[in-house]
Design an enzyme around this catalytic site. Structure first.
Site, PDB file in Angstrom:
ATOM      1  N   LYS A   1      -7.447  -1.754  11.196  1.00  0.00           N
ATOM      2  CA  LYS A   1      -6.783  -2.111   9.928  1.00  0.00           C
ATOM      3  C   LYS A   1      -5.597  -1.176   9.711  1.00  0.00           C
ATOM      4  O   LYS A   1      -4.515  -1.602   9.289  1.00  0.00           O
ATOM      5  CB  LYS A   1      -7.789  -2.016   8.777  1.00  0.00           C
ATOM      6  CG  LYS A   1      -7.291  -2.535   7.447  1.00  0.00           C
ATOM      7  CD  LYS A   1      -6.565  -1.491   6.625  1.00  0.00           C
ATOM      8  CE  LYS A   1      -6.144  -2.051   5.280  1.00  0.00           C
ATOM      9  NZ  LYS A   1      -5.300  -1.105   4.527  1.00  0.00           N
TER      10      LYS A   1
ATOM     11  N   HIS B   1      -2.738  10.034   0.187  1.00  0.00           N
ATOM     12  CA  HIS B   1      -2.852   8.700  -0.382  1.00  0.00           C
ATOM     13  C   HIS B   1      -2.741   8.766  -1.902  1.00  0.00           C
ATOM     14  O   HIS B   1      -1.980   8.025  -2.520  1.00  0.00           O
ATOM     15  CB  HIS B   1      -4.206   8.123   0.032  1.00  0.00           C
ATOM     16  CG  HIS B   1      -4.331   6.670  -0.212  1.00  0.00           C
ATOM     17  ND1 HIS B   1      -3.797   5.745   0.635  1.00  0.00           N
ATOM     18  CD2 HIS B   1      -4.911   5.990  -1.217  1.00  0.00           C
ATOM     19  CE1 HIS B   1      -4.056   4.550   0.165  1.00  0.00           C
ATOM     20  NE2 HIS B   1      -4.726   4.673  -0.954  1.00  0.00           N
TER      21      HIS B   1
ATOM     22  N   GLU C   1       0.850  -1.212   0.000  1.00  0.00           N
ATOM     23  CA  GLU C   1       0.000   0.000   0.000  1.00  0.00           C
ATOM     24  C   GLU C   1       0.877   1.250   0.000  1.00  0.00           C
ATOM     25  O   GLU C   1       1.697   1.438   0.908  1.00  0.00           O
ATOM     26  CB  GLU C   1      -0.933  -0.033   1.217  1.00  0.00           C
ATOM     27  CG  GLU C   1      -2.026   1.011   1.125  1.00  0.00           C
ATOM     28  CD  GLU C   1      -3.027   0.904   2.274  1.00  0.00           C
ATOM     29  OE1 GLU C   1      -3.346  -0.214   2.731  1.00  0.00           O
ATOM     30  OE2 GLU C   1      -3.481   1.978   2.716  1.00  0.00           O
TER      31      GLU C   1
ATOM     32  N   ASP D   1       4.628 -14.610  11.141  1.00  0.00           N
ATOM     33  CA  ASP D   1       3.318 -15.032  10.650  1.00  0.00           C
ATOM     34  C   ASP D   1       2.283 -13.930  10.911  1.00  0.00           C
ATOM     35  O   ASP D   1       1.772 -13.790  12.021  1.00  0.00           O
ATOM     36  CB  ASP D   1       2.946 -16.336  11.387  1.00  0.00           C
ATOM     37  CG  ASP D   1       1.635 -16.926  10.934  1.00  0.00           C
ATOM     38  OD1 ASP D   1       0.846 -16.207  10.287  1.00  0.00           O
ATOM     39  OD2 ASP D   1       1.386 -18.104  11.243  1.00  0.00           O
TER      40      ASP D   1
END
Ligand code: MEV
Length: 442
Positions: A283, A396, A87, A299
């Site tokens: 998130k 962004h 991202e 992991d």
């Protein structure tokens, strides 16, 4: 074209080259696909073999950017943090927060505990009081039978910490559980825990088989499954930043530091009462955490699963971070469970994971927990700061501009001009397309 035709049995037995060719037939232009996928093979065949062996049926490698967030101060120590993430804005956002907080005392972190959990799920049809009576002997037996296996871990300061018998027979007939706590030191410990648990399963069966005073049918125990739990609330780290509210002056040109701190707190409080917002908020935290977890060969599914369970511990899915404003001090804190390793597994096999750990100064697992959580808080801070000021799209889309330019196959010269042109303008796919067309028209 053999489009989506069933692949006949034995795919895994084929040579890599054969698998690649077979899969390429599912595309419009198999020859080109073979060439493209092969172009992502490592030029050193020994290195490629290593990647091939990480997983079944590997036909190529999938690249994700490996970036750096420089100068992250944690407990007064400077870290150069590797982040693997696709991202566009995540590394930039983490770095901006690291700079902001670096000028305000840096990040503070502490590991709360490092206990991990494993479970033996079993069925037994006897009297529960009898099972409870036998449990001290069972425990002794299980520990004795795994003593060889745990010896090294005990020497390193870890091992099996505690074992309890849980009765779930009111929910599932004859179902009990032995819940075990482990300290796996600097390893994530999945293999260690699972091997010990499987031995527990065998030993439990042997133990019951040997109970000659029990009726025949009670000398059998059904081992339903043995596996570690990814719910690790007691393997947890806390990280925080704090400063007087007046030091938040300037974040929002229309608000004083104190007013802005209140607005920021409100945005975080919303994520405590509304699971829709909490999910997005968390998130954003995992944008930072996962990037470090992946860069160090850990992991990320395990880390995320534990985090989301922890976020629901009060009966509702909530924000993992929180803000307090006591005595005009803004304090932003994150507490997350995190089972990480810095030895064993992929951490020592993946050449880049090894390099990431080296760049971080070969940290202990606890230190790595602090670094990963810090990047979670850093990304969370930047996301909420953008959301409560100019919105995230400005930053962004600026970062995304490169992706759009690549998608539109802009030349180097067009890219340079577009970056200059969009410096003070809102970026959108349509806007960039129009701008490139206008360049071509000229
Ligand atoms: C985007 O990857 C993450 C954010 O949506 C997080 C948030 O809303 O807090 C910006």
């Amino acid at each position: 074209m053999a489009y989506r035709e069933h692949i006949k049995k034995g795919f895994s037995k084929l040579l890599k080259e054969e698998k690649l060719k077979l899969i390429a037939n599912y595309f419009e232009n198999p020859g080109e696909v073979v060439k493209l996928l092969k172009s992502y093979w490592h030029s050193d065949s020994k290195q490629q073999e290593l990647f091939d062996e990480f997983s079944e049926n590997t036909i190529t490698n999938f690249f994700i950017p490996y970036g750096i967030s420089p100068n992250v101060t944690i407990n007064g120590k400077n870290y150069i943090v590797p982040m693997v993430i696709e991202e566009s804005s995540v590394v930039a956002a983490a770095s901006a927060a690291a700079k902001f907080w670096g000028e305000r005392g840096g990040f503070h972190a502490e590991v709360i505990d490092v206990r991990k959990v494993g479970q033996v799920h079993f069925g037994w049809s006897g009297d529960k009081a009898k099972l409870q009576e036998l449990f001290p002997q069972i425990k002794e037996r299980l520990l004795a039978d795994t003593a060889g296996m745990t010896e090294k871990m005990v020497k390193r300061g870890g091992g099996i910490l505690n074992m309890e018998l849980l009765d779930f027979t009111d929910q599932i007939e004859d179902y009990y559980q032995i819940r075990v706590q482990f300290n796996t030191c600097d390893s994530m410990g999945a293999n260690f825990i699972n091997s010990a648990l499987e031995q527990f399963g065998h030993s439990l069966q042997d133990f019951f088989a040997e109970q000659k005073d029990l009726p025949e049918e009670l000398r059998k125990v059904e081992i339903i499954m043995t596996i570690l739990s990814n719910n690790t609330p007691d393997c947890r780290v806390k990280v925080w930043v704090e400063c007087p509210v007046k030091k938040m002056e300037g974040i929002d040109e229309h608000l004083s530091g104190a007013e802005y701190a209140k607005k920021f707190k409100k945005a975080v409080d919303i994520a405590h009462i509304d699971p829709y917002r909490a999910t997005t908020h968390n998130k954003g935290i995992y944008n930072g955490i996962d990037a470090v977890v992946i860069a160090t060969g850990n992991d990320f599914r395990a880390v995320e699963a534990a985090g989301h369970t922890y976020a629901s511990r009060n009966g509702r899915y909530e924000s993992l971070s929180s803000v307090t404003l006591d005595n005009d001090i803004f304090r932003f804190e994150l507490e997350v469970p995190m089972a990480l390793g810095t030895v064993g597994g992929l951490t020592s096999l993946h050449p880049l994971a090894k390099k990431s750990l080296e760049l971080l100064g070969n940290p202990t697992a606890s230190e790595l927990m602090m670094v990963a959580a810090t990047m979670g808080l850093a990304n969370n801070f930047s996301a909420v700061r953008s959301l409560t000021t100019k919105g995230i799209q400005a930053g962004h889309m600026k970062m995304h501009l490169n992706n759009i330019l690549n998608q539109l196959q802009a030349t180097e010269e067009e890219k340079r001009k577009a970056r200059e042109y969009f410096k003070d303008k809102t970026v959108s796919f349509d806007g960039v397309e129009k701008y490139l067309n206008s360049l071509k028209d000229k």
